[in-house]
Design an enzyme around this catalytic site. Sequence first.
Site, PDB file in Angstrom:
ATOM      1  CB  CYS A 240      10.651  -2.606   3.121  1.00  7.91           C
ATOM      2  SG  CYS A 240      12.060  -2.112   4.079  1.00  7.91           S
TER       3      CYS A 240
ATOM      4  CB  CYS B 211      13.218  -4.263   6.723  1.00 10.47           C
ATOM      5  SG  CYS B 211      13.358  -5.200   5.193  1.00 10.47           S
TER       6      CYS B 211
ATOM      7  CB  CYS C 219      13.141  -3.304   0.444  1.00 12.86           C
ATOM      8  SG  CYS C 219      13.731  -4.511   1.638  1.00 12.86           S
TER       9      CYS C 219
ATOM     10  CB  CYS D 268      17.046  -3.338   3.663  1.00 13.82           C
ATOM     11  SG  CYS D 268      15.583  -2.468   4.233  1.00 13.82           S
TER      12      CYS D 268
ATOM     13  N   GLY E 196      -8.336  19.784  -2.206  1.00  9.21           N
ATOM     14  CA  GLY E 196      -9.261  18.861  -1.545  1.00  9.21           C
ATOM     15  C   GLY E 196     -10.650  18.832  -2.150  1.00  9.21           C
TER      16      GLY E 196
END
Length: 302
Positions: A279, A255, A285, A258, A39
């Site tokens: 998606c 979606c 997808c 899919c 970080g």
Amino acid sequence: MNPGYELPVDNVNYNFAFLDEFAKREIRRNILKAISIPGYQTPYASREMPMGRGFGTGGLQLTLSLLGAGDTLKVIDQGADDSVNAVNLRQFVELTCPGANTTERAAEANIIQSRHRIPEDKLSADQILVLQVPTPDPLTIVEPSEARRKIMHGEGDYAPLLTRLYEDIVQFDEIAISNRYPTRLNGHYVIDSSPIPRFDVPKMHQSAALILLGAGRERKIYAVPPFTDAVPLAFEDVAFRTEAFLDSKGNRRHCDRCNSVTSYLDEIIHPDGSRHWQCSDTGYCNDRCSQLKNAECEEARP
Ligand SMILES: [Zn+2]
């Protein structure tokens, strides 16, 4: 990439991966430092690239310094492999890195450069995710002085940031940050998680893949090392939550291509005014569509 820009035809005078070896070595050293201190925003000498700042130059420099012949790269922008930014960056790598492969399937890539999304497929320990970052410091919104921000990071003083989240709760009854969600790594440094949606932030927690974040304009590199705690800032009584994608009846939207009910969805408004969901991760997808052999998949594509 600037369409008017032409690379030298004679590649003999042209270094592999555009950057000179010294630049790549310096970036790799800073990557090691960033991994050692999860970080921590490691400064580095961000090079000029043949594209504008803000178009992923930070992420690209990380990718170019890591990529070698035989490696496979996937580039996505907002989850899509075929958006302008992703196509340009991929073409640049294809031009400058002979021997390196590119793919649209996350599972085949060992380096994935992304803007605004983490792929839906779970990443493995032999993959590196490179995220493009516009603003590396989450304290920018509460403290304009970089010198003061460094002291605050060193002391772990994130009270003004928590106050900011609290103000959201007072005003909106919830934390209203949609992306760049402040996330604490390994119990100390709080990072700007880059403009990924809240949906993707939990994927950073204990990720098997190394996640590198590069800001070209701000000249900073930071990292989420593998298997590191990444906890979004929240309160005991107001928990962090992700986008739910519920319809008016409270059911999870799926979606349209899919039928996935677990992916991050983009809302698409068709010319007739109807709303559809699909998606955001096009590679995921497409993979699901080919597995399902769903004939409707291609028809549903706008
Ligand atoms: Zn889908």
